[in-house]
Design an enzyme around this catalytic site. Structure first.
Site, PDB file in Angstrom:
ATOM      1  CG  ASN A  89      -0.852  -7.039  -1.040  1.00 12.10           C
ATOM      2  OD1 ASN A  89      -1.566  -7.799  -2.239  1.00 12.10           O
ATOM      3  ND2 ASN A  89      -1.259  -7.162  -0.419  1.00 12.10           N
TER       4      ASN A  89
ATOM      5  CG  ASP B  73     -12.599  -8.555   1.448  1.00  5.35           C
ATOM      6  OD1 ASP B  73     -12.255  -7.920   0.648  1.00  5.35           O
ATOM      7  OD2 ASP B  73     -12.828  -8.649   2.710  1.00  5.35           O
TER       8      ASP B  73
ATOM      9  CD  GLU C  43      -3.179  -1.048   2.283  1.00  5.34           C
ATOM     10  OE1 GLU C  43      -2.428  -0.752   2.887  1.00  5.34           O
ATOM     11  OE2 GLU C  43      -3.746  -1.688   2.283  1.00  5.34           O
TER      12      GLU C  43
ATOM     13  CG  HIS D 202     -10.490  -5.201   0.423  1.00  9.35           C
ATOM     14  ND1 HIS D 202     -10.651  -6.724   1.233  1.00  9.35           N
ATOM     15  CD2 HIS D 202      -8.451  -5.193   0.811  1.00  9.35           C
ATOM     16  CE1 HIS D 202      -8.722  -7.067   1.807  1.00  9.35           C
ATOM     17  NE2 HIS D 202      -8.340  -6.527   1.964  1.00  9.35           N
TER      18      HIS D 202
ATOM     19  CD  GLU E 238      -4.486  -8.328   1.636  1.00  7.93           C
ATOM     20  OE1 GLU E 238      -5.783  -7.345   1.680  1.00  7.93           O
ATOM     21  OE2 GLU E 238      -3.208  -7.234   1.908  1.00  7.93           O
TER      22      GLU E 238
END
Ligand code: XIL
Length: 298
Positions: free
Chosen positions: A169, A234, A127, A205, A232
């Protein structure tokens, strides 16, 4: 095949989950984990605050629990994350300049050395790009040590564990936009100058939709010479949760350098997105429609 991991393996990919050391004593949780997944990521246990709570003093207890769980399953282990602006120990938050730089690089070296030979891919830097239209770096204590902090971290990670794939990432990089283009330009620059980078992680996400250019975004990174991974995943629960999950799965399978998918938890009740029910298993561990949709797409 009848499980996520075995189905992903049919095309040479993995299907993983972020797991928490504190949940490994829950039999329902480990039952699903052992049955369905062939990769694990520590949800928090390998972050800077967990692994170096005081400067130069390392604690690998919970990180090793995740590693050992992965080894016992014959699973890949994704390391997450060596450097990040968040979840830093308080001692690091109070440092700056060359002192912070050397502490950060030492952190990379020490943690990557501890796990040398055991990690499939490390999120070396997490990030580091800013949201919005600028396409540039996020301001952080690490960024203020100099723009070359990311390449210094990747070089240190490569020296410590030459066999781990080294990833950058980030989130909100899941479609073609200014932020993902900024990351892509960094990848191209690293490749041109011989800075070691092997992969880019797309956190994914997601809300109730998937960017229309999700697959082409993955492809443009693959074309730049790196593997890509969904790291990641979701998805907010809504009418189209199962459709979004299937779209992500199909996009990865359509990109030959997309090596695997990780969901950020197992049951909805394990998720960091409290109340959003964004995962593949319900609170009781039952398979949701989204699960079946992913399995059918693999
Ligand atoms: C989250 C964890 O799921 C939470 O348990 C923790 O409190 C905060 O971090 N991007 C990342 C992950 O890279 O490390 C974050 O994980 C979620 C967002």
């Amino acid at each position: 095949a009848s499980t996520l991991g075995a189905s992903a393996a049919q095309s040479g990919r993995y299907f993983g989950a972020a797991i928490a050391a504190g949940r490994l004593s829950d039999g329902t949780y480990t039952g699903i984990l052992n049955r369905e997944f062939n990769s694990v990521t520590p949800e928090n246990e390998m972050k800077w605050d967990a692994t170096e709570p005081s400067r130069g003093s390392f604690n690998y207890t919970n990180g090793d629990r995740i590693l050992n769980q992965g080894v016992s399953m014959g699973a890949k282990v994704r390391g997450h994350a060596l450097l990040w602006h968040a979840q830093q120990p308080s001692w690091a938050q109070s440092l700056s300049g060359s002192t912070l730089r050397s502490a950060a690089i030492n952190h990379v070296t020490q943690v990557a050395t501890h796990y040398k030979g055991k990690i499939y891919a490390w999120d070396v830097v997490n990030e580091a790009f800013a949201d919005g239209g600028g396409g540039g770096r996020r301001d952080s204590n690490l960024q203020r040590t100099g723009n070359d902090w990311i390449e210094a971290a990747f070089r240190a990670a490569r020296a410590a564990d030459p066999n781990a794939k080294l990833c950058y990432n980030d989130y909100n990089t899941d479609g073609v936009n200014a932020k993902s283009t900024g990351v892509l330009n960094m990848v191209k620059d690293f490749k041109a100058r011989g800075v070691p980078i092997d992969c880019v992680g797309f956190q994914s996400h997601l809300g109730t939709g998937i960017p229309g250019d999700y697959q082409s975004n993955l492809q443009r990174f693959a074309d730049a010479g790196v593997d890509v991974q969904i790291t990641e995943l979701d998805v907010a629960q809504g009418g189209n949760q199962a459709t979004v999950y299937a779209g992500v799965t199909r996009a990865c399978l359509a990109v030959s350098r997309c090596t695997g998918i990780t969901v950020w938890g197992i049951r909805d009740s394990d998720s960091w997105r409290t109340g959003e029910n964004p995962l593949l298993f319900d609170n009781s561990g039952n398979k949701k429609a989204a699960y079946t949709s992913v399995l059918n797409a693999l």
